[in-house]
Scaffold this active site. Structure first.
Site, PDB file in Angstrom:
ATOM      1  N   HIS A  47       0.833  -1.206   0.000  1.00 12.76           N
ATOM      2  CA  HIS A  47       0.000   0.000   0.000  1.00 12.76           C
ATOM      3  C   HIS A  47       0.869   1.258   0.000  1.00 12.76           C
ATOM      4  CE1 HIS A  47      -3.619   2.366   1.230  1.00 12.76           C
ATOM      5  NE2 HIS A  47      -2.683   3.145   1.736  1.00 12.76           N
ATOM      6  N   GLU A  48       1.871   1.285   0.876  1.00  9.54           N
ATOM      7  CA  GLU A  48       2.741   2.467   0.962  1.00  9.54           C
ATOM      8  C   GLU A  48       3.605   2.605  -0.290  1.00  9.54           C
ATOM      9  OE1 GLU A  48       2.052   4.619   3.175  1.00  9.54           O
ATOM     10  OE2 GLU A  48       0.733   3.236   4.239  1.00  9.54           O
ATOM     11  N   HIS A 108       1.729   4.515  -2.924  1.00  8.96           N
ATOM     12  CA  HIS A 108       1.887   5.964  -2.731  1.00  8.96           C
ATOM     13  C   HIS A 108       3.246   6.415  -3.267  1.00  8.96           C
ATOM     14  CE1 HIS A 108      -1.646   6.703  -0.250  1.00  8.96           C
ATOM     15  NE2 HIS A 108      -1.298   5.748   0.588  1.00  8.96           N
TER      16      HIS A 108
END
Length: 154
Positions: free
Chosen positions: A67-68, A71
């Site tokens: 998920h990170e 980003h």
């Protein structure tokens, strides 16, 4: 798992799922409480919540890392990296990353409450934050307020 191992794991996941290198730092941040991890825009570093790793294990941590990294890679490429952006949601789906992480259980830390009472009308106030009794008065009768109890609920 220490910071060297987490750095290596993030680099491996970045190459395997995104086919791009992760060129910055990934560390555990012991102060994170309500989020699984965060991508820091200014430094491009990724900080991960150690408590999630301890509680849910390696698989949940890998999901948070993916998920990170979504980003991270979208921000580096100049695309929409925020949760609401289409690019972000599509990349999450492509790499099978969770949009949200599991909830942390309610802390076992006791809730502190303060009980105040009006001297004039005996109305009781139960508050989570302490209040300055020299500065504030009763909202009903404008009488003086005194602290009568400080409790630690568990």
């Amino acid at each position: 798992m220490n910071d060297k191992e987490i750095q290596r794991l993030v680099e491996e996941i970045s190459l395997r799922y995104f086919e791009m290198p992760f060129l910055h730092r990934a560390t555990f941040n012991m102060r994170l409480r309500t989020t699984g991890g965060r991508y820091v825009l200014k430094s491009h570093n990724i900080e991960l919540n150690y408590h999630y790793y301890k509680l849910y294990g390696r698989e949940e941590l890998i999901g948070i890392i993916k998920h990170e990294l979504c980003h991270y890679h979208l921000h580096i490429e100049g695309k929409g990296y925020q949760h609401r952006d289409r690019d972000f949601r599509q990349l999450l789906e492509k790499v099978d990353a969770p949009r949200f992480c599991k909830r942390m259980p309610v802390s076992n830390k006791g809730e502190r409450t303060y009980v105040y009472e009006c001297v004039e009308c005996s109305f009781q106030y139960v508050r989570r934050r302490q209040m300055n009794i020299r500065k504030y008065v009763c909202g009903r009768c404008k009488g003086k307020v005194k602290q009568i109890e400080k409790r630690l609920d568990s």
